[in-house]
Design a protein around this motif. Structure first.
Motif, short mmCIF file in Angstrom:
data_model
loop_
_atom_site.label_atom_id
_atom_site.label_comp_id
_atom_site.label_asym_id
_atom_site.label_seq_id
_atom_site.Cartn_x
_atom_site.Cartn_y
_atom_site.Cartn_z
N LYS A 13 75.39 85.49 -1.26
CA LYS A 13 74.05 86.06 -1.45
C LYS A 13 74.16 87.44 -2.07
O LYS A 13 74.93 88.28 -1.60
CB LYS A 13 73.30 86.18 -0.11
CG LYS A 13 73.34 84.95 0.78
CD LYS A 13 72.49 83.83 0.26
CE LYS A 13 72.32 82.72 1.27
NZ LYS A 13 73.58 82.16 1.81
N GLY A 15 71.83 90.56 -2.52
CA GLY A 15 70.53 91.06 -2.07
C GLY A 15 70.39 92.55 -2.28
O GLY A 15 71.34 93.31 -2.11
N ASN A 27 62.49 93.13 -0.65
CA ASN A 27 63.64 92.37 -0.14
C ASN A 27 63.93 91.24 -1.11
O ASN A 27 63.40 90.14 -0.98
CB ASN A 27 63.32 91.83 1.26
CG ASN A 27 64.49 91.12 1.89
OD1 ASN A 27 65.64 91.28 1.47
ND2 ASN A 27 64.22 90.32 2.91
N CYS A 28 64.76 91.51 -2.10
CA CYS A 28 65.03 90.56 -3.19
C CYS A 28 66.42 89.97 -3.03
O CYS A 28 67.37 90.68 -2.68
CB CYS A 28 64.88 91.25 -4.53
SG CYS A 28 63.26 92.02 -4.78
N ARG A 29 66.56 88.68 -3.38
CA ARG A 29 67.84 88.01 -3.13
C ARG A 29 68.05 86.88 -4.13
O ARG A 29 67.12 86.20 -4.55
CB ARG A 29 67.85 87.46 -1.70
CG ARG A 29 69.13 86.77 -1.27
CD ARG A 29 69.10 86.49 0.23
NE ARG A 29 67.93 85.74 0.64
CZ ARG A 29 67.34 85.85 1.83
NH1 ARG A 29 67.81 86.73 2.71
NH2 ARG A 29 66.30 85.12 2.14
N THR A 31 71.00 83.55 -4.69
CA THR A 31 72.07 82.82 -4.00
C THR A 31 72.91 82.05 -5.00
O THR A 31 72.38 81.38 -5.89
CB THR A 31 71.49 81.84 -2.97
OG1 THR A 31 70.67 82.57 -2.04
CG2 THR A 31 72.60 81.13 -2.20
N ASN A 295 70.90 89.91 3.39
CA ASN A 295 69.89 90.52 2.52
C ASN A 295 70.18 92.00 2.34
O ASN A 295 70.91 92.62 3.14
CB ASN A 295 68.49 90.30 3.13
CG ASN A 295 68.36 90.91 4.51
OD1 ASN A 295 68.07 92.10 4.66
ND2 ASN A 295 68.59 90.11 5.55
#
Length: 334
Positions: A13, A15, A27-29, A31, A295
């Motif tokens: 991840k 983030g 809160n950007c993520r 994968t 995150n």
């Protein structure tokens, strides 16, 4: 008011998150997802993080409606985690800190999970069960440290679930553990598996080896279905975690449990832990996938707490480490 930006990339991840005095602004993520039956390797994971990090950074700033000049401190995951992805994100954080002329803080990944869980749930002094792809620990705070009361002595629970998902060729989208959880809901026949609790510690590698060895024959002769095997594995592993968590609660006199980490999203684990807490008159705190799964905002929150107490990282120490225990960190903000 303090605005902190956090960079997380210890596994698959990537983030980036921003907090302002305990309020989540963004809160950007992204994968990195591999084909069914495959795990993720350090080099390819790092390449994924490099390819998306600028887009994620841009989105995080836009969502938070802040500009670099408003940010007070840059925080990044120092460890533990996979070397190449950690290094990739640390380089970005160091570069940003220099370009923006901001102080920088290296954050322990595990501490990030705990502080994010405490912020979101409002829990005071819980016994913490930290369960993810790379870590399995039962933790409680005492004398300026998050003390580890029990942990896995081999592989993490998330790694155990992920590797069994590969045996069944389950999709890695959104995650193998999530897909095991969905199959387990349909399981009806329980397969007895080894139950390995050693004092306060747990062991998962033997359980995984056993079910890997037995599964092909059991599925071939129709005695068990994939759903049954997922159900049996989950029930056994989660029972071990509930047992060790309850023992830690009894030792500490705790009346709160906080589950953090990616596996903490599992509703069956939450259900089993809730039943134990109800019997003890205790309260269970959990978060959803926004904050359970790795995150950037959790790194920002832990860094924010460190920043308030003047706990900055010297520039020469802004490195990464794959081994960084939870109890290595002096907790100056509690």
């Amino acid at each position: 008011m303090v605005i902190a930006i956090g960079f997380e990339g210890s596994a698959n991840k990537l983030g980036i998150g921003i907090v302002q005095d305990g309020k989540v602004l963004s809160n950007c993520r992204r994968t990195y997802i591999t084909p069914p039956g495959e795990g993720f390797l350090p080099r390819e994971t790092a390449q994924h993080h490099r390819s998306v990090v600028l887009d994620v950074l841009r989105q995080a700033l836009q969502d938070a409606k802040v500009i670099p000049a408003q940010i007070d401190v840059v925080c990044y995951t120092k460890g533990p985690g996979m070397g190449a992805p950690l290094q990739t994100v640390a380089i970005v954080a160091r570069t940003v800190a220099q370009l923006w002329n901001k102080p920088i803080i290296g954050v322990n990944h595990c501490i990030g999970h705990i502080e994010m869980g405490r912020l979101i749930t409002g829990s005071d002094n819980p016994t913490v069960l930290y369960v993810s792809g790379g870590n399995t620990q039962v933790i409680a705070y005492c004398r300026n440290r998050y003390r580890i009361f029990g942990e896995t002595i081999d592989i993490a629970i998330g790694n155990c679930l992920d590797r069994f998902a590969r045996v069944l060729k389950l999709s890695n989208d959104p995650s193998p553990g999530y897909n095991i959880e969905q199959l387990a809901k349909k399981g009806k026949k329980f397969l007895p598996l080894p139950y390995v609790v050693k004092g306060m510690d747990v062991s998962f590698s033997g359980i995984l080896s056993y079910i890997e060895k037995q599964s092909q024959e059991l599925l071939k002769n129709g005695e068990y279905t994939p759903e049954d095997l997922c159900f049996s594995l989950q029930e056994t592993l989660f029972a071990m975690l509930v047992e060790t968590t309850e023992r830690a609660m009894a030792h500490c006199g705790s009346e709160e449990v906080l589950i953090v980490g990616g596996v903490g999203c599992n509703l069956r684990l939450q259900e089993m832990m809730e039943a134990m807490c109800a019997e003890r008159g205790a309260k269970l705190y959990t978060t959803d996938e926004r904050f359970c799964i790795d995150n950037g905002v959790m790194i920002a929150q832990a860094g924010y707490e460190m920043f308030k107490t003047g706990n900055l990282t010297k520039w020469d120490d802004t490195t990464i480490t794959q081994r960084y225990r939870t109890d290595d960190v002096e907790v100056t903000w509690r």
